[in-house]
Motif scaffolding. Structure first.
Motif, PDB file in Angstrom:
ATOM      1  N   SER A 192      14.599 -16.178 -38.693  1.00 10.11           N
ATOM      2  CA  SER A 192      15.294 -17.277 -38.018  1.00 10.11           C
ATOM      3  C   SER A 192      14.398 -18.012 -37.019  1.00 10.11           C
ATOM      4  N   THR A 193      13.274 -17.407 -36.673  1.00 14.36           N
ATOM      5  CA  THR A 193      12.371 -18.025 -35.692  1.00 14.36           C
ATOM      6  C   THR A 193      11.328 -18.923 -36.344  1.00 14.36           C
ATOM      7  N   LEU A 194      11.269 -18.934 -37.656  1.00 17.39           N
ATOM      8  CA  LEU A 194      10.230 -19.710 -38.327  1.00 17.39           C
ATOM      9  C   LEU A 194      10.472 -21.205 -38.197  1.00 17.39           C
ATOM     10  N   THR A 195       9.408 -21.923 -37.913  1.00 17.87           N
ATOM     11  CA  THR A 195       9.484 -23.381 -37.949  1.00 17.87           C
ATOM     12  C   THR A 195       9.400 -23.831 -39.409  1.00 17.87           C
ATOM     13  N   GLU A 196       9.889 -24.990 -39.694  1.00 18.13           N
ATOM     14  CA  GLU A 196       9.905 -25.540 -41.049  1.00 18.13           C
ATOM     15  C   GLU A 196      10.583 -24.587 -42.047  1.00 18.13           C
ATOM     16  N   PRO A 197      11.800 -24.139 -41.766  1.00 19.91           N
ATOM     17  CA  PRO A 197      12.473 -23.219 -42.698  1.00 19.91           C
ATOM     18  C   PRO A 197      12.674 -23.811 -44.084  1.00 19.91           C
ATOM     19  N   GLU A 198      12.631 -25.142 -44.172  1.00 22.90           N
ATOM     20  CA  GLU A 198      12.810 -25.775 -45.474  1.00 22.90           C
ATOM     21  C   GLU A 198      11.660 -25.473 -46.429  1.00 22.90           C
ATOM     22  N   ARG A 199      10.566 -24.946 -45.913  1.00 19.14           N
ATOM     23  CA  ARG A 199       9.408 -24.640 -46.747  1.00 19.14           C
ATOM     24  C   ARG A 199       9.455 -23.223 -47.322  1.00 19.14           C
ATOM     25  N   PHE A 200      10.451 -22.447 -46.933  1.00 18.01           N
ATOM     26  CA  PHE A 200      10.466 -21.033 -47.308  1.00 18.01           C
ATOM     27  C   PHE A 200      11.620 -20.689 -48.241  1.00 18.01           C
ATOM     28  N   ARG A 201      11.368 -19.688 -49.072  1.00 22.90           N
ATOM     29  CA  ARG A 201      12.409 -19.060 -49.870  1.00 22.90           C
ATOM     30  C   ARG A 201      12.430 -17.585 -49.501  1.00 22.90           C
ATOM     31  N   ILE A 202      13.613 -16.975 -49.479  1.00 17.25           N
ATOM     32  CA  ILE A 202      13.745 -15.586 -49.058  1.00 17.25           C
ATOM     33  C   ILE A 202      14.502 -14.785 -50.104  1.00 17.25           C
ATOM     34  N   TRP A 203      14.061 -13.534 -50.266  1.00  9.72           N
ATOM     35  CA  TRP A 203      14.777 -12.548 -51.075  1.00  9.72           C
ATOM     36  C   TRP A 203      15.041 -11.362 -50.155  1.00  9.72           C
ATOM     37  N   TRP A 204      16.299 -11.161 -49.804  1.00  7.45           N
ATOM     38  CA  TRP A 204      16.680 -10.124 -48.831  1.00  7.45           C
ATOM     39  C   TRP A 204      17.512  -9.054 -49.518  1.00  7.45           C
ATOM     40  N   GLY A 205      17.346  -7.812 -49.081  1.00 10.67           N
ATOM     41  CA  GLY A 205      18.144  -6.726 -49.624  1.00 10.67           C
ATOM     42  C   GLY A 205      18.402  -5.658 -48.591  1.00 10.67           C
ATOM     43  N   ALA A 206      19.585  -5.072 -48.634  1.00  6.77           N
ATOM     44  CA  ALA A 206      19.954  -3.976 -47.741  1.00  6.77           C
ATOM     45  C   ALA A 206      20.580  -2.852 -48.552  1.00  6.77           C
ATOM     46  N   TYR A 207      20.435  -1.620 -48.044  1.00  5.30           N
ATOM     47  CA  TYR A 207      20.960  -0.436 -48.741  1.00  5.30           C
ATOM     48  C   TYR A 207      20.487  -0.414 -50.198  1.00  5.30           C
ATOM     49  N   LEU A 208      19.254  -0.757 -50.398  1.00  5.31           N
ATOM     50  CA  LEU A 208      18.723  -0.887 -51.755  1.00  5.31           C
ATOM     51  C   LEU A 208      18.806   0.436 -52.511  1.00  5.31           C
ATOM     52  N   GLY A 209      19.271   0.362 -53.743  1.00  5.60           N
ATOM     53  CA  GLY A 209      19.401   1.541 -54.570  1.00  5.60           C
ATOM     54  C   GLY A 209      20.639   2.364 -54.309  1.00  5.60           C
ATOM     55  N   MET A 210      21.426   1.971 -53.309  1.00  4.42           N
ATOM     56  CA  MET A 210      22.645   2.694 -52.975  1.00  4.42           C
ATOM     57  C   MET A 210      23.859   1.955 -53.534  1.00  4.42           C
TER      58      MET A 210
END
Length: 252
Positions: A192-210
């Motif tokens: 959330s602190t990154l400048t120019e967030p429009e330039r980024f793509r994110i792949w987020w995961g939690a409790y992976l494999g559960m």
């Protein structure tokens, strides 16, 4: 003489436990089991469930109270070093009490002991606590592998490197000459602190494999708030959360 095996257990999913990990845990005279308080009792429960799944004879469990790091200490690295010293004392005390004549012990490590985990550094402090010990690593699936598998994506761009870093480092700014970065140990949603967030793509995961696995992906500016809200809600619900994410920045 003590033999200490640091056994990678991935996310705690029994299907992700390797045959070598099963053999090592089953052959241990004792398995050290950290307790992190009632809030994180589920984590101890996951470890116990893995041991139950090994069948008989079930390894003897030696629980110990896990020292907590002083998160308010301004000297971050100094605080971590002090914390590691206290954890090493807890390990040594537990080993002496459970195996007074020495023997084979094991510790179950989330993910793999080589990647953003303190266990190898702590084990290196055991001789200073009066223990003659040999240390062996049993590798496990990392959260990075579980993340890319869950999203069905390659980790790196074509012929390109990947940086593995922490949320604390990311808050210092996006590193120069980096197009892809895996971010671990980020309790502050530092994307959330990154400048120019429009330039980024994110792949987020939690409790992976559960069973509780959660995935979010997309342009950062579109999904950042969703991830922040989801993470906060799930952490409140479970009392803990394990998450990791991959960020990709487009070319300028």
């Amino acid at each position: 003489m003590y033999e200490l095996a640091l056994v990678g257990i991935a996310s705690g999913n029994p299907e992700h436990l390797t045959p070598e990990a099963r053999r090592t845990l089953g052959a241990a005279d004792v398995v050290l089991l950290p307790s992190k308080g009632e809030e994180k009792a589920d984590l101890a429960g996951l470890r116990r469930a893995l041991l139950d799944g090994l069948g008989e004879p079930r390894p003897v469990v030696a629980p110990f109270e896990m020292p907590m790091r002083d998160v308010e200490r301004p000297d971050y690295l100094g605080g971590v070093e002090d914390w590691h010293d206290r954890v090493a004392v807890a390990w040594a005390t537990t080993l002496r009490a459970s195996l007074p004549e020495g023997g084979r012990a094991a510790l179950m490590i989330w993910g793999d002991p080589s990647l953003y985990d303190s266990s190898l550094r702590i084990a290196g402090r055991l001789p200073a606590n009066g223990l003659a010990v040999s240390v062996r690593v049993v590798p496990g699936l990392t959260s990075v592998q579980l993340l890319t598998a869950a999203h069905g994506i390659p980790l790196n761009g074509l012929g390109a490197p990947v940086l593995i870093t922490t949320g604390r480092r990311l808050r210092e700014g996006w590193p120069d000459s980096v197009d892809r970065a895996v971010v671990m140990l980020d309790g502050a949603c530092s994307f959330s602190t990154l400048t120019e967030p429009e330039r980024f793509r994110i792949w987020w995961g939690a409790y992976l494999g559960m069973a509780e696995e959660m995935l979010v992906s997309g342009p950062l500016e579109e999904v950042a708030n969703r991830i922040v809200k989801t993470r906060a809600a799930e952490r409140a619900r479970h009392g803990w959360i394990m998450d990791v994410y991959l960020l990709a920045r487009d070319e300028a």
